[in-house]
Write an enzyme that holds these catalytic residues in place. Structure first.
Site, PDB file in Angstrom:
ATOM      1  N   HIS A  75      66.653  25.062  70.057  1.00  0.00           N
ATOM      2  CA  HIS A  75      67.284  26.368  69.959  1.00  0.00           C
ATOM      3  C   HIS A  75      67.446  26.859  68.528  1.00  0.00           C
ATOM      4  O   HIS A  75      67.831  28.013  68.309  1.00  0.00           O
ATOM      5  CB  HIS A  75      68.661  26.335  70.642  1.00  0.00           C
ATOM      6  CG  HIS A  75      68.589  26.367  72.138  1.00  0.00           C
ATOM      7  ND1 HIS A  75      67.933  25.412  72.872  1.00  0.00           N
ATOM      8  CD2 HIS A  75      69.080  27.260  73.046  1.00  0.00           C
ATOM      9  CE1 HIS A  75      68.034  25.700  74.156  1.00  0.00           C
ATOM     10  NE2 HIS A  75      68.713  26.821  74.294  1.00  0.00           N
ATOM     11  N   TYR A 273      87.173  71.691  57.278  1.00  0.00           N
ATOM     12  CA  TYR A 273      87.593  70.584  58.131  1.00  0.00           C
ATOM     13  C   TYR A 273      87.660  69.256  57.382  1.00  0.00           C
ATOM     14  O   TYR A 273      88.491  68.402  57.694  1.00  0.00           O
ATOM     15  CB  TYR A 273      86.630  70.412  59.309  1.00  0.00           C
ATOM     16  CG  TYR A 273      86.730  71.461  60.384  1.00  0.00           C
ATOM     17  CD1 TYR A 273      87.608  72.536  60.294  1.00  0.00           C
ATOM     18  CD2 TYR A 273      85.940  71.372  61.524  1.00  0.00           C
ATOM     19  CE1 TYR A 273      87.692  73.487  61.287  1.00  0.00           C
ATOM     20  CE2 TYR A 273      86.011  72.312  62.535  1.00  0.00           C
ATOM     21  CZ  TYR A 273      86.885  73.375  62.412  1.00  0.00           C
ATOM     22  OH  TYR A 273      86.964  74.310  63.405  1.00  0.00           O
ATOM     23  N   PHE A 321      80.578  32.900  77.887  1.00  0.00           N
ATOM     24  CA  PHE A 321      79.731  33.017  76.704  1.00  0.00           C
ATOM     25  C   PHE A 321      79.147  34.416  76.538  1.00  0.00           C
ATOM     26  O   PHE A 321      78.545  34.721  75.505  1.00  0.00           O
ATOM     27  CB  PHE A 321      78.574  32.020  76.800  1.00  0.00           C
ATOM     28  CG  PHE A 321      77.839  32.115  78.115  1.00  0.00           C
ATOM     29  CD1 PHE A 321      77.029  33.200  78.420  1.00  0.00           C
ATOM     30  CD2 PHE A 321      77.989  31.124  79.058  1.00  0.00           C
ATOM     31  CE1 PHE A 321      76.385  33.304  79.636  1.00  0.00           C
ATOM     32  CE2 PHE A 321      77.333  31.208  80.291  1.00  0.00           C
ATOM     33  CZ  PHE A 321      76.527  32.298  80.575  1.00  0.00           C
TER      34      PHE A 321
END
Length: 500
Positions: A75, A273, A321
């Site tokens: 992984h 503004y 998860f």
């Protein structure tokens, strides 16, 4: 359970470490429940099965350690630049904290080695890309875990480069460890990469929103804007918390202003503004950030791996998860921070137009000098980039693991984009700060409000008034350091000026 806040991650790590050391018995109890479960011959996901699409493949007892080792190695396929060292440290801290809650079943030896990394400030180096935000931050957390096995890299002390993990372990008389059943899954299932980015950026945002109010107040004074839109009574009629706080901050900063008094009866009805709506715009961003902080603080005190080990011995597979709660608020935070830059750039533009006695482009001699024209270009470019980065990452999902993981949060992409937006906002606010200070020079001898005057003097101690074109980049860098640091806000608060 000891709960940690975003602020405590930075200020109280010793208390966190003390909790984790004292909680080792809870970790050991959780581990015993895993070992008891393994002895009953049943099948438990990720403990004696394969992962993801391979969940139905039973693994023999003699291969369980190799299964966990292979999980980390397979992984660790992240790519891209390295995550900054400070965020990697937070990843490690948050992972150890989550494991220390005692519902992960990690083996004590693995837990203690991670805790040693944190105590000795041995911070694994982690690439930034590769996570889908479910099943958690798999690739980044695998890279964070590689040094346990003697693989991967640690950051050097300065955070400027990396060193091989094997060498660093040797220097500290540490040995690589053998992962036990469930260890690898406990390490890489979780949301600690997204959480670390969120905690890091949102903690900085608390200071940044005060800076935005201060810088907006400086521009308001420089442009001889009206204080009426900040009247407390207006905001009591629309009582959003952030809006009320911003209006109060500006009122406090403009207290005792000679500039305000000089034009109180000038007859001007309304400001644009970008001045008049500072409370409404800044306040909305504050409210969004507060919501994001609440979500992140819930997350960093949660157990987000899978399966979960309960006190009665049950081992349950679920979906804690999944990064969707974080993905949504990180996307929300991207918009909130981007808007602080968007309205800031409009004020910078207004400062250059030559209103109410200010020279155009804020220099007396233009033509040969471009004045402050081009820094506004940079602001415009960064604001435009933020519009792209603020696109919500969480609306996308790509199925993975042969369809087993068929909806993912993409929250890691939200996190990376939020980090870049933070950097851009700091630069845009720095340009407004640098520009407003120049404009305020032209209001002398009139004095601005006490808070604005303190800020102006602080800036002038670092950046001189500009009378001609020169290398502005260095001065914008100084202004950016002021925005990202906390010294200016401390200086103002030391003058008994309240900023919330």
């Amino acid at each position: 359970m000891y709960r940690i806040s975003i602020a405590q991650l930075y200020k109280d790590i010793d208390t966190s470490l003390k909790f984790l050391r004292e909680n080792s018995a809870t970790v050991a109890s959780s581990r015993k429940r895993v070992e008891t479960a393994m002895a009953d011959g049943s099948t438990y996901y990720g403990i004696n099965t394969g992962f993801g699409a391979l969940a139905n493949q039973r693994i023999s007892n003699e291969d369980l350690k190799q299964l966990q080792r292979n999980l980390i190695l397979s992984h660790a396929v992240g790519t891209g630049e390295l995550i900054p060292k400070e965020i990697c440290r937070l990843m490690l801290q948050l992972k150890v904290h989550a494991l220390g809650i005692g519902n992960s079943g990690i083996s004590p030896d693995t837990f203690k080695q991670l805790l040693l990394f944190l105590e000795k400030d041995l911070i694994p180096a982690v690439p930034e890309k590769g996570s889908l935000g479910a099943s958690g931050d798999l690739a980044p957390l695998a890279h964070m875990s590689l040094p346990l096995l003697g693989y991967g890299e640690f950051w050097n002390d300065e955070g400027t480069g990396t060193l091989p993990a094997s060498r660093v372990l040797q220097e500290h008389n540490l040995e690589p460890i053998d992962l036990q059943a469930k260890d690898g899954l406990s390490l890489i299932n979780g949301t600690q990469m997204m959480s670390a980015y969120g905690a890091y950026i949102l903690e900085k945002s608390l200071r940044l929103q005060k800076m935005a109010d201060l810088i907006g107040a400086m521009s308001l004074e420089a442009l001889q804007g009206s204080i009426t839109p900040f009247d407390k009574r207006i905001h009591e009629l629309r009582p959003h918390t952030g809006q009320k706080i911003v209006a109060e901050n500006v009122r406090n900063l403009l207290e005792d202003s000679e500039i305000l008094e000089s034009h109180r009866h000038c007859g001007k009805v309304q400001d644009p503004y970008c001045l008049r709506c500072i409370p409404q715009v800044h306040g909305a961003s504050r409210n969004a950030i507060d919501h994001a902080i609440s979500t992140v603080e819930t997350e960093i005190n949660s157990v987000t791996d899978n399966p979960l080990v309960l006190e009665n011995g049950d081992i349950l597979s679920g979906g804690n998860f999944h990064g969707q709660p974080l993905a949504l608020v990180l996307d929300y935070s991207k918009i909130a921070l981007a808007e602080l830059a968007s309205i800031s750039e409009r004020r910078t533009y207004l400062l250059l137009e030559g209103h109410d006695g200010l020279p155009k482009l804020l220099m007396e001699k233009t033509g040969i000098n471009s004045g402050f024209m081009i820094p506004q270009y940079t602001s415009a470019a960064l604001v435009s980039e933020n519009k792209v980065l603020a696109h919500p990452s969480s609306v996308d999902s790509i199925p993975t693991s042969l369809g087993q993981e068929d909806h993912v949060s993409m929250g890691s992409i939200s996190a990376l984009h939020l980090y870049k937006i933070l950097e851009n906002v700091e630069q845009v606010l720095a340009i407004e700060l640098f520009t407003a200070a120049q404009a305020l020079d032209f209001r002398k001898p009139l004095r601005p409000g006490k808070g604005v005057e303190t800020a102006h003097a602080y800036i002038r101690s670092a950046i001189p008034h500009a009378t001609e074109d020169h290398f502005f980049k260095d001065e914008i860098t100084v202004a950016a350091d002021i925005v990202s640091g906390g010294d200016l806000l401390t200086e103002i608060e030391n003058q008994s000026i309240s900023l919330r």
